[in-house]
Design a protein around this motif. Structure first.
Motif, mmCIF file in Angstrom:
data_model
loop_
_atom_site.group_PDB
_atom_site.id
_atom_site.type_symbol
_atom_site.label_atom_id
_atom_site.label_comp_id
_atom_site.label_asym_id
_atom_site.label_seq_id
_atom_site.Cartn_x
_atom_site.Cartn_y
_atom_site.Cartn_z
ATOM 1 N N THR A 26 0.825 -1.199 0.000
ATOM 2 C CA THR A 26 0.000 0.000 0.000
ATOM 3 C C THR A 26 0.861 1.251 0.000
ATOM 4 O OG1 THR A 26 -0.058 0.066 2.416
ATOM 5 C CG2 THR A 26 -1.800 -1.165 1.307
ATOM 6 N N THR A 27 0.232 2.329 -0.372
ATOM 7 C CA THR A 27 0.855 3.637 -0.275
ATOM 8 C C THR A 27 0.100 4.431 0.777
ATOM 9 O OG1 THR A 27 -0.579 4.475 -2.023
ATOM 10 C CG2 THR A 27 1.546 3.570 -2.694
ATOM 11 N N ALA A 28 0.661 5.553 1.164
ATOM 12 C CA ALA A 28 -0.015 6.383 2.161
ATOM 13 C C ALA A 28 -1.324 6.902 1.590
ATOM 14 C CB ALA A 28 0.897 7.547 2.557
ATOM 15 N N SER A 29 -2.319 7.022 2.457
ATOM 16 C CA SER A 29 -3.603 7.539 2.010
ATOM 17 C C SER A 29 -3.538 9.035 1.798
ATOM 18 C CB SER A 29 -4.684 7.214 3.049
ATOM 19 O OG SER A 29 -4.413 7.884 4.263
ATOM 20 N N THR A 30 -4.420 9.534 0.936
ATOM 21 C CA THR A 30 -4.508 10.973 0.731
ATOM 22 C C THR A 30 -5.380 11.576 1.832
ATOM 23 O OG1 THR A 30 -6.412 10.658 -0.721
ATOM 24 C CG2 THR A 30 -4.251 10.724 -1.751
ATOM 25 N N PRO A 31 -5.153 12.828 2.208
ATOM 26 C CA PRO A 31 -5.934 13.443 3.291
ATOM 27 C C PRO A 31 -7.415 13.539 2.923
ATOM 28 C CG PRO A 31 -3.945 14.708 2.847
ATOM 29 C CD PRO A 31 -4.063 13.719 1.740
ATOM 30 N N LEU A 32 -8.250 13.344 3.916
ATOM 31 C CA LEU A 32 -9.683 13.481 3.738
ATOM 32 C C LEU A 32 -10.105 14.936 3.920
ATOM 33 C CD1 LEU A 32 -11.010 10.426 5.791
ATOM 34 C CD2 LEU A 32 -11.208 10.737 3.309
ATOM 35 N N PRO A 33 -11.238 15.337 3.342
ATOM 36 C CA PRO A 33 -11.791 16.652 3.685
ATOM 37 C C PRO A 33 -12.032 16.738 5.187
ATOM 38 C CG PRO A 33 -12.913 15.719 1.778
ATOM 39 C CD PRO A 33 -12.032 14.636 2.328
ATOM 40 N N ALA A 34 -12.009 17.944 5.706
ATOM 41 C CA ALA A 34 -12.071 18.144 7.154
ATOM 42 C C ALA A 34 -13.284 17.466 7.787
ATOM 43 C CB ALA A 34 -12.082 19.643 7.461
ATOM 44 N N ARG A 50 -8.073 3.429 -3.790
ATOM 45 C CA ARG A 50 -6.706 3.850 -4.099
ATOM 46 C C ARG A 50 -6.318 5.064 -3.264
ATOM 47 N NH1 ARG A 50 -8.532 3.384 -10.086
ATOM 48 N NH2 ARG A 50 -8.200 1.166 -10.507
ATOM 49 N N GLY A 51 -7.272 5.981 -3.100
ATOM 50 C CA GLY A 51 -6.997 7.150 -2.275
ATOM 51 C C GLY A 51 -6.752 6.800 -0.823
ATOM 52 N N ALA A 52 -7.300 5.658 -0.398
ATOM 53 C CA ALA A 52 -7.090 5.201 0.977
ATOM 54 C C ALA A 52 -5.821 4.368 1.112
ATOM 55 C CB ALA A 52 -8.291 4.387 1.442
ATOM 56 N N GLY A 53 -5.076 4.205 0.006
ATOM 57 C CA GLY A 53 -3.795 3.519 0.080
ATOM 58 C C GLY A 53 -3.800 2.081 -0.379
ATOM 59 N N TYR A 54 -4.873 1.638 -1.021
ATOM 60 C CA TYR A 54 -4.964 0.247 -1.452
ATOM 61 C C TYR A 54 -4.576 0.110 -2.921
ATOM 62 C CZ TYR A 54 -7.940 -0.600 2.680
ATOM 63 O OH TYR A 54 -8.442 -0.700 3.962
ATOM 64 N N ALA A 55 -3.913 -0.993 -3.224
ATOM 65 C CA ALA A 55 -3.786 -1.422 -4.610
ATOM 66 C C ALA A 55 -5.032 -2.230 -4.967
ATOM 67 C CB ALA A 55 -2.530 -2.269 -4.795
#
Length: 507
Positions: free
Chosen positions: A39-47, A225-230
């Motif tokens: 996995t990769t690091a997840s992208t930040p979520l909206p506040a 993918r945005g949460a870090g999953y392949a």
């Protein structure tokens, strides 16, 4: 008589309210385990979503931190509409049974009852949802609900999601709920069948919903993918819809009647729904799954033999909940024609089996009416083939597509219709008509004798429904000296001593 009139008036009123209520009603990669997930690091979520994520993480772990994948609890999640939310079960999670939220999520929904090992299970589906309530940037159904893709984004960051289960499409172009409502209302008000009204445009509706389901799946992939999953870190399963009502209810020895049993509607509409409308829908869902690289679970035949008004129904018929003020209204009847608790148990079994397989396409059914669903490789559309007689050139045919017990099977000009499709179940040694997984070729009374005619009957696994293929001949397993014979082009199928004649050979 007065009580009957009152019941009928309530039923008619309830049916009129259904339009806003029913709403939907190849080898696959195996999900990676925690140890080998890349996995990769997840992208930040909206506040707004980050606040929700942090609160959920605190409940799960005692603090709000987003953990590395291998330190998370494992999870399963279902998204979609009423078919998978639990609508129809009768018990619902607090806050989803009105008056301001009618998602009708049940603690007995399929996602909570699988045999897939998981620490937590999430059901974020909602009765009445269409693709716009699931996709990225979509609409909330209720003020206290998230868009379903946002719920996935939160939960995929707090847990290690092993499977995403999507059941959607009925509330887009198909408008399955309003159509079924109209069919019921037309029967109650003696307006005539609904098939002539909807059949001409049905395939067009299916064609319209396919790209919307495809984009929904792609959006869910984007969220993961945005949460870090392949893509190979979890299974994406698109599950189809079973047919809730069939035309064979009068074979139920305890048939209660259409209104008491809730199987209201014209027999011809039930036949059209089972034989045409639901199969067309399934083909559309299969296409959407194939075009998005998802696992496809074909459940179109899962409820065959378990439809409304059958002796062990897995779906609820027309149901009126009079427990709330102002009823009947659209919300008091929304549970109608949805899987009941046994239906969700069947879903859970099928989902478990497909998760544990390496299949890209699989089908699920109850082949011997034992109540235990069985998974088969491939989709049902590929399983059924015609039986063409070498001597007459005609095909084994179920006349008029009638599947009532005792229907005689004969020959007819080959045309590729479902009433000429047959599947040989190697496990049960049975020949099943494409019309219903619950109807098998049968030697009546197990009378293995020359001239015995063959009929359809409830599939039971009994010896008189077991046949063997010997070359191109079909023989009763209990009397292999007799062969299924088509003496003339449009004669009934009968047993005759095997002679090697062309009219005993089927391709």
């Amino acid at each position: 008589m007065q009580r009957t009139r009152l019941r009928l008036r309530s039923t008619v009123a309830a049916a009129a309210a259904l339009a806003a209520a029913i709403g939907g009603g190849l080898a696959a990669t195996t999900p990676a385990t925690a140890a080998d997930t890349t996995t990769t690091a997840s992208t930040p979520l909206p506040a707004e979503l980050e606040v929700i994520r942090a609160a959920e993480a605190t409940k799960l772990y005692g603090d709000p931190a987003e953990r590395p994948m291998d330190q998370r609890k494992s999870g399963l999640i279902s998204l979609g509409d009423s078919e998978i939310s639990g609508e129809g079960v009768g018990t619902y999670e607090p806050g989803t049974n009105g008056p301001d939220n009618w998602c009708h999520r049940s603690p007995d929904a399929a996602i909570h009852r699988t045999g897939i090992p998981a620490d937590v299970t999430y059901n974020v589906s909602c009765s009445g949802a269409y693709s716009g309530n699931i996709r990225i940037g979509g609409n909330k159904q209720y003020a206290d609900e998230l868009v379903q893709s946002d719920s996935l984004a939160v939960k995929a960051r707090n847990t290690r999601i092993k499977m995403v289960l999507l059941v959607a499409g009925a509330n887009d172009d198909l408008q399955f709920g309003p159509v079924m409502t109209d069919c019921v209302t037309r029967w109650l008000t003696i307006q005539g069948p609904c098939e002539p009204k909807y059949a001409p445009g049905w395939q067009g509706r299916v064609d319209g919903l396919v790209p919307k389901v495809e984009q929904t799946v792609r959006d869910l992939r984007t969220v993961m993918r945005g949460a870090g999953y392949a893509d190979g870190d979890y299974k994406m399963v698109v599950m189809g819809y079973p047919s809730p009502i069939g035309p064979d209810f009068k074979d139920n020895p305890n048939f209660p009647g259409k209104i008491p049993g809730g199987c209201v509607g014209y027999d011809s509409d039930a036949t059209w729904g089972r034989n045409t409308a639901v199969p067309a829908f399934e083909r559309g869902m299969r296409t959407a799954a194939a075009n998005t690289g998802s696992v496809y679970l074909d459940n179109s035949r899962l409820f065959h033999g378990h439809e409304v008004c059958m002796d062990d129904p897995w779906a609820r018929g027309l149901y009126i909940d009079l427990s709330k003020p102002g009823t009947p209204d659209e919300n008091s009847v929304r549970q109608s024609f949805h899987p009941n608790i046994r239906g969700h148990a069947a879903f859970a079994s099928c989902v478990t089996q497909v998760y544990n397989s390496s299949l890209r396409e699989a089908s699920c059914a109850d082949p011997a009416s034992t109540g235990k669903p069985v998974l088969f490789a491939g989709a049902w559309d590929d399983a059924y083939k015609p039986l063409k007689n070498a001597g007459t050139g005609t095909c084994a045919d179920v006349p008029g597509s009638t599947t009532r017990n005792g229907t005689a099977v004969g020959g007819w000009d080959c045309h590729g219709g479902r009433n000429q499709g047959w599947w040989y179940d190697t496990a049960q040694k049975s020949l099943r008509t494409e019309l219903s997984h619950d109807r098998c070729l049968d030697v009546p009374g197990a009378k293995y004798q020359a001239g015995a005619g063959l009929v359809l009957w409830n599939c039971s696994g009994a010896a008189n429904q077991q046949f063997v293929r010997d070359g191109s001949t079909i023989r009763p397993a209990a009397a292999t000296g007799l062969c299924v014979t088509l003496a003339a082009a449009k004669d009934p199928l009968k047993l005759q001593p095997c002679t090697g004649a062309a009219n005993q050979r089927f391709a």
